[in-house]
Design a protein around this motif. Structure first.
Motif, PDB file in Angstrom:
ATOM      1  N   HIS A 171      28.568  47.176  -8.609  1.00 55.73           N
ATOM      2  CA  HIS A 171      27.544  46.149  -8.410  1.00 55.73           C
ATOM      3  C   HIS A 171      28.048  44.857  -9.048  1.00 55.73           C
ATOM      4  O   HIS A 171      28.557  44.869 -10.174  1.00 55.73           O
ATOM      5  CB  HIS A 171      26.221  46.559  -9.057  1.00 55.73           C
TER       6      HIS A 171
ATOM      7  N   CYS B 120      27.388  41.396 -10.758  1.00 55.83           N
ATOM      8  CA  CYS B 120      26.322  40.810 -11.574  1.00 55.83           C
ATOM      9  C   CYS B 120      26.592  39.322 -11.764  1.00 55.83           C
ATOM     10  O   CYS B 120      27.606  38.945 -12.378  1.00 55.83           O
ATOM     11  CB  CYS B 120      26.258  41.506 -12.934  1.00 55.83           C
TER      12      CYS B 120
ATOM     13  N   ASP C  90      26.036  40.936  -0.979  1.00 55.76           N
ATOM     14  CA  ASP C  90      24.625  41.281  -1.114  1.00 55.76           C
ATOM     15  C   ASP C  90      24.085  40.922  -2.496  1.00 55.76           C
ATOM     16  O   ASP C  90      22.957  40.412  -2.630  1.00 55.76           O
ATOM     17  CB  ASP C  90      24.422  42.777  -0.853  1.00 55.76           C
ATOM     18  N   SER C  91      24.882  41.191  -3.533  1.00 56.83           N
ATOM     19  CA  SER C  91      24.415  40.895  -4.891  1.00 56.83           C
ATOM     20  C   SER C  91      24.215  39.396  -5.092  1.00 56.83           C
ATOM     21  O   SER C  91      23.319  38.976  -5.838  1.00 56.83           O
ATOM     22  CB  SER C  91      25.415  41.429  -5.916  1.00 56.83           C
TER      23      SER C  91
ATOM     24  N   GLU D 276      20.932  38.476  -3.470  1.00 53.40           N
ATOM     25  CA  GLU D 276      19.838  38.958  -4.317  1.00 53.40           C
ATOM     26  C   GLU D 276      19.676  38.063  -5.550  1.00 53.40           C
ATOM     27  O   GLU D 276      18.548  37.760  -5.968  1.00 53.40           O
ATOM     28  CB  GLU D 276      20.118  40.395  -4.740  1.00 53.40           C
ATOM     29  N   ALA D 277      20.810  37.663  -6.122  1.00 53.48           N
ATOM     30  CA  ALA D 277      20.751  36.812  -7.311  1.00 53.48           C
ATOM     31  C   ALA D 277      20.115  35.465  -6.990  1.00 53.48           C
ATOM     32  O   ALA D 277      19.271  34.960  -7.748  1.00 53.48           O
ATOM     33  CB  ALA D 277      22.151  36.621  -7.892  1.00 53.48           C
TER      34      ALA D 277
ATOM     35  N   ASP E 282      18.007  34.838  -4.616  1.00 52.07           N
ATOM     36  CA  ASP E 282      16.582  35.068  -4.384  1.00 52.07           C
ATOM     37  C   ASP E 282      15.835  35.213  -5.708  1.00 52.07           C
ATOM     38  O   ASP E 282      14.658  34.847  -5.809  1.00 52.07           O
ATOM     39  CB  ASP E 282      16.379  36.326  -3.536  1.00 52.07           C
ATOM     40  N   GLY E 283      16.532  35.738  -6.710  1.00 52.28           N
ATOM     41  CA  GLY E 283      15.917  35.923  -8.014  1.00 52.28           C
ATOM     42  C   GLY E 283      15.927  34.679  -8.885  1.00 52.28           C
ATOM     43  O   GLY E 283      15.364  34.683  -9.988  1.00 52.28           O
TER      44      GLY E 283
ATOM     45  N   ARG F 283      26.158  47.973   1.730  1.00 53.20           N
ATOM     46  CA  ARG F 283      24.741  47.674   1.491  1.00 53.20           C
ATOM     47  C   ARG F 283      24.237  48.486   0.303  1.00 53.20           C
ATOM     48  O   ARG F 283      24.731  49.564   0.046  1.00 53.20           O
ATOM     49  CB  ARG F 283      23.905  48.012   2.732  1.00 53.20           C
TER      50      ARG F 283
END
Length: 645
Positions: free
Chosen positions: A39, A41, A246-247, A250-251, A253-254, A645
């Protein structure tokens, strides 16, 4: 299941994913799917919120800060606890005076809260629960990565901490392996092969085997020249797999505040070549970007097209695409770009080597390649020759003119302070820069930097340079002089040589002129953009519109002068023009004198070229020779259909 956390630390740009970590994540998914999971980060985005987006963008992007190493120094107290606080000495060397008082206070305040925030991030991403934590380090990511590595090791000594990236190529990585015990392994050079080998060693519970792999350094093998000087074996560029982004999505979006308040637009990285085809022939004297891997390797056109199609699939959410190549493959304007169907608003960035033909530029813009870094660097042919650029001032100006016509945005800097540079160049700049304000300006005027792996570094004696690491290294790393010499990427000449004194003397005046140029181009205070253009009315009458001074002046010209301006879209020697000038040499001389008085011409080394945009700013001065994109045959390997994914 082996858990691998891949960490993107500050001061990586918040708006771009890590291409390297995205590739490694896909690698683990592809080759260890049932035994390991990775993953990525994006702690750099968390740090952007911690510092505040404007300060973070300044620290990560501005030359004011990148060249001072402040991103590294900020994390020194966490990376190397117990060492003396060098704040007073650091701020005596950098950011002195009242101008920087608020900035210094802001930095020291942020520094006070850094350790606590790092601890919070370890909890948030459960980094101390990972089996492997990997950091990718470029520019000012090194000490931040070491700092977090130390905090992770304090909590979880059994976690394997590894470090790779451009900052770790031999011999730089060996210094970390030798002097930083909280980093277990360092990856020197390309890691798409060696990281996979390392993960297999971990799965096999045979870490000693990793010490035998060239390109993997540890405290045990880093003093052995066989490993200290080695880089990892490279994976074929056509053995391609899509990076895991993808990460990153997501980051983002966060962290909605970053997109709302940041000045940078999110963009996606991609790669289509490695090395530099020009550098193989003539290594630019100041360039160290390719490390020890200059050989040019380009992705097969079919694979490149499929990669672009994948990238276009992220539209409309992501339309800015940034190529990591050090130079665009020359065959792409014929074999790749005509096959692309970019979505609306697509904006693709490439580094390019001049000269480029109008046909190339048309193919690029049709494909969405509208932002380029052309390596202009100077507007004096003598300086370009010192660099080994293989270009002339005429070609650079011709390209800037073509950019205006084709709607291409060139990103470039004006560099000064090259060893052997004639100060007459600076005097000429002061006379001419105001003539160019209708063309895209440079970002600024900067002193040339001496980077590891560049000819200036490798052949410093030949250039009369006494190079030592720039000052911030000794203020950041508690290492001895020998270790710093192997660790540093940026160097400074210790001699007070004439070239340096000349550049310092002229820097501020030139910088002021470029500031005025930028103001003229970007239309400060609502002013219209400056122009110098040949236009025709409905009856065919020609006029040159010139607003470079800030006030529009119109200069009616006859058809013969219009023909001359178009002919001088490419440089020519007046005596050669005179030989077949239909109106005779006296007429030509008179017209050239008039155009010179109007500052419509650029002259150098007995040749002249028109600065006027004519809509026919012709072919390049010297057409580029066609050469194969790569040497040798290459097999076409399958493209992974989708990222994990």
């Amino acid at each position: 299941m082996l858990r691998v956390a891949l960490v993107n630390m500050p001061f990586a740009d918040w708006n771009r994913p890590s291409f390297a970590l995205g590739q490694l994540s896909t690698l683990i998914h592809r080759e260890f799917d049932d035994r390991a999971r990775a993953h990525v980060c994006y702690l750099n985005q968390d740090m952007a919120e911690f510092f505040g987006i404007r300060l973070y963008e300044a620290l990560s992007m501005s030359h004011d800060h990148v060249d001072t190493g402040i991103g590294e120094w900020l994390f020194r107290h966490i990376a190397f606890p117990g060492e003396a606080d060098t704040a007073a000495e650091y701020f005596q060397r950098y950011y002195r005076g009242a101008r920087w008082a608020d900035f210094r206070a802001q930095i020291l305040s942020a520094r006070d809260g850094l350790r606590e925030f790092c601890e919070e991030l370890i909890d948030r991403y459960r980094l101390d629960e990972a089996d492997i934590v990997g950091f990718s380090s470029m520019f000012a990511q090194h000490v931040p990565s070491i700092a977090l590595a130390r905090l992770i090791k304090e909590r979880s000594p059994q976690t394997l901490v590894v470090l790779g990236g451009a900052n770790c190529e031999a011999p730089m990585g060996s210094v970390i392996a030798e002097h930083v015990p909280t980093v277990d392994f360092v990856f020197s050079g390309p890691a798409l092969n060696t990281f996979g080998e390392f993960v297999q060693c971990v799965l096999d519970e045979d870490l000693e085997r990793a010490d035998t792999v060239p390109g993997i350094l540890s405290e045990r093998n880093c003093r052995d020249p066989r490993f200290r000087k080695a880089i990892g074996a490279e994976r074929d560029i056509d053995d391609f797999f899509l990076p895991d982004y993808d990460s990153f999505f997501e980051a983002l979006d966060g962290h909605p505040e970053l997109r709302r308040t940041g000045t940078s637009k999110p963009m996606l990285f991609f790669e289509t070549s490695r090395g530099c085809w020009w550098g193989q022939r003539s290594h630019c004297t100041f360039c160290g970007l390719n490390g020890e891997s200059m050989a040019f390797r380009a992705m097969a056109p079919d694979l490149a097209v499929r990669q672009f199609e994948w990238l276009f699939g992220f539209a409309p959410a992501y339309t800015s695409l940034f190529c990591t190549d050090n130079v665009m493959p020359r065959n792409y304007s014929r074999e790749v770009f005509p096959r692309l169907d970019p979505p609306p608003g697509a904006e693709i960035f490439y580094e390019v080597k001049l000269p480029l033909s109008r046909q190339d530029l048309r193919a690029m813009t049709d494909a969405g390649v509208t932002v380029v870094q052309p390596g202009i660097e100077a507007l004096a042919s003598s300086t370009l020759k010192l660099m080994g650029k293989g270009t002339t001032a005429f070609q650079n100006l011709q390209f800037l003119k073509n950019c205006e016509e084709f709607g291409i945005k060139p990103e470039w800097n004006l560099l000064i302070g090259f060893p052997g540079e004639d100060p007459a160049v600076y005097r000429k700049y002061t006379e001419e820069l105001r003539d160019f304000v209708h063309l895209v300006p440079p970002h600024g005027v900067y002193m040339v930097r001496f980077d590891r792996f560049s000819p200036y570094f490798k052949r410093s004696d030949e250039y009369g340079l006494a190079l030592k690491p720039v000052d911030y290294y000794s203020l950041t790393y508690p290492f001895d002089e020998s270790a710093l010499a192997d660790l540093a990427y940026f160097f400074a000449d210790q001699n007070l040589a004439p070239y340096m004194l000349d550049a310092v003397e002229w820097h501020d005046e030139l910088s002021g002129l470029v500031t005025q140029w930028r103001a003229a181009w970007y239309g400060e205070d609502g002013a219209a953009r400056r122009e110098l253009r040949l236009v025709a009315d409905d009856d065919g009458r020609l006029t040159v519109r010139d607003s470079r001074s800030g006030a529009l002046r119109t200069h009616p010209v006859d058809a013969v002068t219009g023909r001359l301006l178009r002919r001088l879209s490419s440089p020519a020697k007046p005596e050669q023009l005179a030989r077949d000038w239909p109106e005779g040499p006296d007429d030509l001389r008179q017209r050239l004198d008039t155009l010179t008085e109007q500052r419509f011409l650029f002259a150098e080394n007995g040749r002249v070229m028109s600065l006027v945009l004519t809509g026919a700013d012709g072919e390049i001065e010297e057409p580029a020779r066609e050469e194969p994109a790569t040497v040798g045959s290459r097999r076409l390997l399958p493209l992974l259909s989708e990222a994990p994914r």
